[in-house]
Design an enzyme around this catalytic site. Structure first.
Site, PDB file in Angstrom:
ATOM      1  CB  SER A 309      -1.240  -0.045   1.544  1.00  7.34           C
ATOM      2  OG  SER A 309      -2.105   0.907   1.375  1.00  7.34           O
ATOM      3  CG  LEU A 310       1.934   5.375   2.738  1.00  8.41           C
ATOM      4  CD1 LEU A 310       2.049   6.219   1.276  1.00  8.41           C
ATOM      5  CD2 LEU A 310       1.655   6.287   4.373  1.00  8.41           C
TER       6      LEU A 310
END
Length: 536
Positions: A309-310
């Protein structure tokens, strides 16, 4: 003699049969030649990796800590492990996440990257590019092609191990762990307050320390089921909205923006955006500090980065910055952030030398770049994830067509991609370079870098200046004066100036146009401040 028609049939059949055999033989030869590289991949060298350190940067410009995974820590962790059983993804590990060995196969690769990749040099370039965006494009870097070890992306066990490393970054830590200060401005009175925010980097090494892998923690998002213990929700959301929105998460007038770069409808200040991304309290700067510390500890090792994700997007940005192999899982499109940060990209890099891989599935709306719009789950949760373009190569598992999945935000979780995608498919997804892509096409980004070079002399004053000795009392709406009055203060100043000049010259006016005088002192603009007798 027999019938000649009957004699011709066997010959025809023999010719047809021979042709079929020839075609099949050539097809098998081509198939074998294409399969040969895959067979080499399965025999590529492997190494068992274990976690050695955890770096924590609070993204506040001052706090940076390191936790060594030693026997003392394992004792503390095992005693408190029962209290962390509720944390998602813990059951993915057969033993403790800090004791499990993860097998990764690597192969020889080629890349083109900066000859000088020291953090000091690279960050000095980034600082220059921040102040001189257009001029930074004229810099000619010293690029060099070199060999390096890269992950074997055709090996299933390797990809699963990298995904487990990304999952490991979400695991909760004991609050009484013995962290070492590796920052310069840490305040000892704030012992544990910094743990509730920032970026974590989990460092894995093989026994010979040939390869070091940094796993960067991803988003802990309330309502998005992305994993983690929820301690960094607000700070993660701010960085998500800054990195992956078109302009500071300015989706509409009802949204609270994360920076003040919005100017007007679909118009944004490009320089302001770049300044915001490079602030010391942003995550990109935090991962630069983590990398700096890891290279200091392992100066001779090959460094890889991974994350979910991030964390996957940050690992891609870090890999692009220093020319490192990077593998992300379900990462948000980071190509827009790559350009805003002016990261060094070698010109004309061949696809086979592109060592950044994005692994994801077609049922994840965040990875596919479709989790936006007023009615999307991301928008309802306060996330402006408006980008879909990735740099590097994409390894996409088509679970929508292959497994009949529907697009759902639950498919973004690292747990889902490990247990329901990577472990289910027999073969790994093909990694290819994505087609040309452009984010935020309907926005206009204004470059104000030239404004600093403008002077007041080159631009008209909005209000005309008054003549000496006079003061304007009334003006029209467009600035023209139609009523004047004497200005006593101006007359007094003129008289005083004239008096000073009389001390150095016999001329009674303040303007010296003749006589045996010369200027003996000037201002930095070139105006004469003091006159005196001409030197002979």
């Amino acid at each position: 003699m027999g019938n000649p028609t009957l004699m011709r049939w066997p010959v025809t059949r023999i010719l047809v049969l021979g042709l079929v055999v020839t075609v099949l033989y050539k097809a098998m030869a081509i198939y074998s030649s294409r399969r040969a590289p895959v067979q080499v991949c399965f025999t590529s060298p492997s190494s068992a990796f274990k976690i050695k350190h955890i770096f924590h940067n609070a993204a506040d410009g001052r706090t940076h800590k390191r936790l060594d995974i030693d026997d003392e820590f394992l004792s503390i962790y095992n005693s408190a492990r029962s209290q962390m059983a509720h944390i998602e993804d813990m059951d993915l590990f057969t033993v403790s996440p800090f004791e499990q060995e993860l097998v990764i196969r690597h192969t020889e690769g080629q890349t083109v990257r900066l000859a000088d990749r020291s953090p000091d040099f690279v960050e000095s370039y980034l600082d220059y590019a921040l102040e001189n965006g257009p001029a930074s494009r004229m810099i000619e870097f010293d690029w060099q092609q070199e060999s390096l070890l890269i992950p074997n992306m055709s090996d299933k066990e390797t990809i699963v191990s990298l995904a487990l490393m990304s999952s490991d970054a979400y695991v909760g830590l004991p609050t009484d762990a013995d962290w070492n200060d590796v920052g310069d401005k840490y305040n000892e009175s704030e012992r544990f307050g910094w743990e509730n925010g920032g970026v974590r980097g989990h460092v894995f090494t093989d026994p010979e320390e040939t390869i070091v892998i940094i796993s960067i923690k991803g988003t802990s998002a309330a309502g998005l089921n992305t994993g983690g213990d929820g301690q960094t929700v607000e700070q993660d959301k701010t960085n998500d909205n800054l990195l992956f929105s078109c302009c500071c998460a300015r989706v509409s007038s009802l949204w609270k923006t994360v920076c003040d770069c919005y100017e007007e409808s679909y118009t944004c200040n490009q320089n302001c955006l770049e300044q915001e991304l490079r602030r010391p309290d942003r995550y990109y700067k935090a991962v630069l500090e983590i990398y700096r510390n890891v290279t200091h500890m392992y100066p001779e090792s090959e460094i890889w980065v991974t994350g979910h994700s991030l964390g996957g997007s940050l690992s891609s940005l870090l890999g692009r910055t220093f020319g490192l192999p990077a593998v992300s899982f379900e990462a948000v499109g980071e190509l827009l952030a790559t350009r805003r940060l002016h990261l060094p990209m070698p010109p004309g890099l061949p696809e086979e030398m592109e060592n950044i891989w994005h692994v994801g599935n077609t049922a994840d709306p965040i990875f596919m770049g479709v989790c936006n719009g007023a009615s999307s789950t991301c928008s309802l949760a306060g996330y402006a994830l408006e980008t879909q373009c990735h740099s590097g190569k994409k390894c996409v598992y088509d679970v929508v067509n292959d497994l009949g999945w529907h697009v759902n935000l639950l498919n973004h979780r690292i747990r889902t991609i490990i247990s329901d995608v990577l472990m289910v498919y027999n073969d790994t997804a093909e990694c290819v370079k994505p087609p040309p892509c452009y984010d935020c096409y309907n926005w206009r980004f204004v470059d104000h870098s030239g404004d600093r070079y403008r002077t007041t002399a080159s631009s008209p004053s909005p209000i005309p200046s008054d003549p000496p000795g006079r003061r304007c009392l009334k003006r029209t709406w467009y600035g023209r004066c139609y009523e004047w009055a004497d200005d006593p203060s101006a007359v007094k100043t003129t008289f005083a100036t004239s008096t000073i000049y009389r001390k150095t010259s016999d001329i009674s006016t303040s303007t010296h146009t003749g006589g045996n005088t010369t200027c003996i002192r000037r201002s930095w603009l070139g105006y004469c401040l003091e006159y005196g007798p001409e030197l002979r």
